[in-house]
Write an enzyme that holds these catalytic residues in place. Sequence first.
Site, PDB file in Angstrom:
ATOM      1  N   GLU A  94      -3.441 -19.342  -6.567  1.00  0.00           N
ATOM      2  CA  GLU A  94      -4.105 -19.389  -5.104  1.00  0.00           C
ATOM      3  C   GLU A  94      -5.312 -18.649  -4.917  1.00  0.00           C
ATOM      4  O   GLU A  94      -5.548 -17.642  -5.856  1.00  0.00           O
ATOM      5  CB  GLU A  94      -2.817 -18.762  -4.229  1.00  0.00           C
ATOM      6  CG  GLU A  94      -2.306 -17.473  -4.662  1.00  0.00           C
ATOM      7  CD  GLU A  94      -1.118 -17.157  -3.842  1.00  0.00           C
ATOM      8  OE1 GLU A  94      -0.249 -18.038  -3.499  1.00  0.00           O
ATOM      9  OE2 GLU A  94      -0.900 -16.112  -3.587  1.00  0.00           O
ATOM     10  N   CYS A 107     -11.428 -14.402  -2.682  1.00  0.00           N
ATOM     11  CA  CYS A 107     -10.583 -13.651  -3.562  1.00  0.00           C
ATOM     12  C   CYS A 107      -9.906 -14.341  -4.295  1.00  0.00           C
ATOM     13  O   CYS A 107      -9.185 -15.539  -3.965  1.00  0.00           O
ATOM     14  CB  CYS A 107      -9.520 -12.884  -2.583  1.00  0.00           C
ATOM     15  SG  CYS A 107      -7.982 -12.096  -3.605  1.00  0.00           S
ATOM     16  N   CYS A 114       2.113 -12.797 -12.596  1.00  0.00           N
ATOM     17  CA  CYS A 114       1.538 -11.371 -13.224  1.00  0.00           C
ATOM     18  C   CYS A 114       2.703 -10.576 -14.200  1.00  0.00           C
ATOM     19  O   CYS A 114       3.736 -10.751 -13.817  1.00  0.00           O
ATOM     20  CB  CYS A 114       1.045 -10.680 -12.319  1.00  0.00           C
ATOM     21  SG  CYS A 114       0.285  -8.977 -12.625  1.00  0.00           S
ATOM     22  N   CYS A 118       4.176  -4.312 -10.731  1.00  0.00           N
ATOM     23  CA  CYS A 118       4.094  -3.372  -9.636  1.00  0.00           C
ATOM     24  C   CYS A 118       5.133  -3.780  -8.503  1.00  0.00           C
ATOM     25  O   CYS A 118       5.263  -4.951  -8.129  1.00  0.00           O
ATOM     26  CB  CYS A 118       2.663  -3.394  -9.104  1.00  0.00           C
ATOM     27  SG  CYS A 118       1.491  -3.202 -10.013  1.00  0.00           S
ATOM     28  N   CYS A 121       4.418  -5.791  -5.245  1.00  0.00           N
ATOM     29  CA  CYS A 121       3.599  -6.978  -5.177  1.00  0.00           C
ATOM     30  C   CYS A 121       4.285  -8.300  -5.490  1.00  0.00           C
ATOM     31  O   CYS A 121       5.209  -8.560  -6.260  1.00  0.00           O
ATOM     32  CB  CYS A 121       2.746  -6.830  -6.406  1.00  0.00           C
ATOM     33  SG  CYS A 121       1.689  -8.102  -6.522  1.00  0.00           S
ATOM     34  N   SER A 195     -10.808  -6.106  -9.891  1.00  0.00           N
ATOM     35  CA  SER A 195      -9.489  -4.815  -9.701  1.00  0.00           C
ATOM     36  C   SER A 195      -8.785  -5.011 -10.820  1.00  0.00           C
ATOM     37  O   SER A 195      -8.123  -6.034 -10.977  1.00  0.00           O
ATOM     38  CB  SER A 195      -8.979  -5.311  -8.315  1.00  0.00           C
ATOM     39  OG  SER A 195      -7.718  -4.405  -7.805  1.00  0.00           O
ATOM     40  N   SER A 218      -6.387   0.183  -9.340  1.00  0.00           N
ATOM     41  CA  SER A 218      -5.184   0.159  -8.457  1.00  0.00           C
ATOM     42  C   SER A 218      -4.416   1.649  -8.843  1.00  0.00           C
ATOM     43  O   SER A 218      -3.681   1.513  -9.764  1.00  0.00           O
ATOM     44  CB  SER A 218      -4.459  -0.875  -8.640  1.00  0.00           C
ATOM     45  OG  SER A 218      -5.069  -2.101  -8.110  1.00  0.00           O
ATOM     46  N   LEU A 219      -4.632   2.618  -7.945  1.00  0.00           N
ATOM     47  CA  LEU A 219      -3.798   3.839  -8.523  1.00  0.00           C
ATOM     48  C   LEU A 219      -2.703   3.973  -7.794  1.00  0.00           C
ATOM     49  O   LEU A 219      -1.608   4.192  -8.686  1.00  0.00           O
ATOM     50  CB  LEU A 219      -4.920   4.936  -8.081  1.00  0.00           C
ATOM     51  CG  LEU A 219      -4.783   6.606  -8.971  1.00  0.00           C
ATOM     52  CD1 LEU A 219      -4.737   6.095 -10.430  1.00  0.00           C
ATOM     53  CD2 LEU A 219      -5.753   7.446  -8.209  1.00  0.00           C
ATOM     54  N   CYS A 337      -2.210 -12.109  -1.809  1.00  0.00           N
ATOM     55  CA  CYS A 337      -2.054 -13.047  -2.988  1.00  0.00           C
ATOM     56  C   CYS A 337      -0.608 -13.286  -3.764  1.00  0.00           C
ATOM     57  O   CYS A 337      -0.005 -12.151  -3.725  1.00  0.00           O
ATOM     58  CB  CYS A 337      -3.043 -13.024  -4.115  1.00  0.00           C
ATOM     59  SG  CYS A 337      -4.482 -14.192  -3.713  1.00  0.00           S
TER      60      CYS A 337
HETATM   61  N1  SAH Z   1      -3.953  -6.644 -11.177  1.00  0.00           N
HETATM   62  C1  SAH Z   1      -4.902  -6.100 -10.346  1.00  0.00           C
HETATM   63  C2  SAH Z   1      -5.393  -7.397  -9.180  1.00  0.00           C
HETATM   64  C3  SAH Z   1      -4.417  -7.789  -8.462  1.00  0.00           C
HETATM   65  S1  SAH Z   1      -3.959  -6.998  -7.154  1.00  0.00           S
HETATM   66  C4  SAH Z   1      -4.672  -5.166  -9.717  1.00  0.00           C
HETATM   67  O1  SAH Z   1      -3.412  -4.380 -10.113  1.00  0.00           O
HETATM   68  O2  SAH Z   1      -5.655  -4.585  -9.184  1.00  0.00           O
HETATM   69  C5  SAH Z   1      -5.088  -6.536  -5.884  1.00  0.00           C
HETATM   70  C6  SAH Z   1      -4.793  -5.308  -5.141  1.00  0.00           C
HETATM   71  O3  SAH Z   1      -3.747  -5.887  -4.177  1.00  0.00           O
HETATM   72  C7  SAH Z   1      -4.243  -4.455  -6.013  1.00  0.00           C
HETATM   73  O4  SAH Z   1      -4.557  -3.104  -5.401  1.00  0.00           O
HETATM   74  C8  SAH Z   1      -2.568  -4.446  -5.568  1.00  0.00           C
HETATM   75  O5  SAH Z   1      -1.910  -3.206  -5.872  1.00  0.00           O
HETATM   76  C9  SAH Z   1      -2.600  -4.870  -4.304  1.00  0.00           C
HETATM   77  N2  SAH Z   1      -1.480  -5.433  -3.598  1.00  0.00           N
HETATM   78  C10 SAH Z   1      -0.519  -6.067  -4.317  1.00  0.00           C
HETATM   79  N3  SAH Z   1       0.377  -6.429  -3.426  1.00  0.00           N
HETATM   80  C11 SAH Z   1       0.306  -5.754  -2.208  1.00  0.00           C
HETATM   81  C12 SAH Z   1       0.853  -5.820  -0.975  1.00  0.00           C
HETATM   82  N4  SAH Z   1       2.217  -6.317  -0.774  1.00  0.00           N
HETATM   83  N5  SAH Z   1       0.439  -5.041  -0.033  1.00  0.00           N
HETATM   84  C13 SAH Z   1      -0.948  -4.605  -0.051  1.00  0.00           C
HETATM   85  N6  SAH Z   1      -1.565  -4.661  -1.484  1.00  0.00           N
HETATM   86  C14 SAH Z   1      -1.113  -5.251  -2.461  1.00  0.00           C
END
Ligand code: SAH
Length: 363
Positions: A94, A107, A114, A118, A121, A195, A218-219, A337
Site C-alpha cells: 500500500e 508515502c 514488516c 513494533c 504498528c 524512515s 523512529s526512536l 500504512c
Molecule cells: N520501519 C520504518 C518505516 C515505516 S513506519 C520505521 O520504523 O521508521 C513509519 C513511521 O510510522 C514510524 O515512525 C513508525 O513507528 C510509525 N508508526 C507505525 N505505526 C503507527 C501508528 N499506529 N501510529 C502512528 N505512527 C505509527
Amino acid sequence: MTTQLPSLCELTRDELALWCQNHGEQPYRADQIRKWLFGKRVNDFNAMTDISAGLRQQLAHEFVIFSSEIATHQKSSDGTEKLLLRLRDGETTECVLMREDDRRTICISTQVGCGMGCVFCASGLLGLSRNLTTGEIVEEILRLDRLLPPLERITNVVVMGMGEPLANLPHLLKALATLDEKGGLGMSPRRITISTVGLPEKIRELSQVGKPYNLAISLHAPNDTLRSELVPVNRNIGIDAILAAADDFFQETGRRVTYEYVVLAERNDSAEQARELAQLLRGRNAHVNLIPMNSVSELPYHDPAAERLRTFVEILESSGVTTTVRKRKGADIDAACGQLRLRAASANVEPITTVSASSQNPA
Ligand code: SAH
C-alpha cells in the site's frame, strides 16, 4: 503468457539504455522511453509516438509497463488517497498520496509486511512476507503520480509505509535513483525522506551513497528499557549505537536527522520522559517529530491527551530541541500504512475492482 513478462519499472536508466543497445538502438532511446513512462504517464507502449513501431513492438514483446494492479483505491475527505496494489504473487502493498497546500507528498512501502514487530504498528502484525522489488517500489510511485492532474507533480517522498526500508536498501536505492535520473520524475533527493527503525550499519551505508536523502529515525522512547518494549529489535541494538550512527550520518552528509516519536497515551508521554528525551538529543543537530498514535483496532494503544502532548512539546522546545507534531492525514481511510492490508487480510476480502470511498468527499 504476457503477464509473466518483467515490468519496465524494474529497469534503471542504464539498464534500459543497455537493452536498447542490445536491440540495435541508440542508448538515448532509453530517455525517450522513460520520458513517456515517467513524464507523460502513458500506460501503453503504443502511445510512445516518437519511438518506431518496431521498437514499440519489441518492448511490448519483452515487458509490461506495470506488473501490479490496483486492488483498492480510497479517497479521504482531506484529499488523501490510498492505493492497495496487488502484486503478481497475490501479495499486496500500500501507498498513499497526501495533499497539503502546494505539496504533493507520497508515502511508499518497501516490504510486504514488516519483521521489526513494533508493538503499536499494524504492518508488523502479520510479520514479514518479503521485500518489494525495485520495480514494485517504482510502480507505487508511478501509480500515485498518475492520480494527479496533468500539471501537478509529486513534490516530496517519504519512505514511511510498510516495512523497514534499510532492510531492503539495494532495491530502494535503485528505485529512488530512477526518480532523479534523466527522464525520471526530476525529483531531488533532498525531498526524499527515509524512515528507519534504526539499523546502525545500514544508516552508515546510506550516508555513503552520495545522495542528500533525509534520514528519519523512529526512536519512540528515551531509554533502552522502554524502547525494547515498544520496538523489540532494540534489544540487539540499543539507543547509543543508533545515536552514534545518526551522528556519523550528519557528519558525512550535513543533513539534519529527524527523530520520530510515536506518542502513546500513558506509555511514553510523561513530562519525565520528555525531559529524558531532551537530555538525549540536546546539542545534537536533531529535530523531533511527534506522531500521536494512530489507533489500530487490533492494538491496545491510544493517542495522548492534548494537555500531555502540549507539555511534552514545551519541555522539548524549552530545552532547545526543535519539535513538530505530525498532522493526521486520511484518518477516515485507515491511511496509517499497514492498516488497509491488515483489514483486507483479516476480512479475507479479495478486492479486485477500484473501490472509492470518495462519494461523500469531494477530494
Ligand atoms: N520501519 C520504518 C518505516 C515505516 S513506519 C520505521 O520504523 O521508521 C513509519 C513511521 O510510522 C514510524 O515512525 C513508525 O513507528 C510509525 N508508526 C507505525 N505505526 C503507527 C501508528 N499506529 N501510529 C502512528 N505512527 C505509527
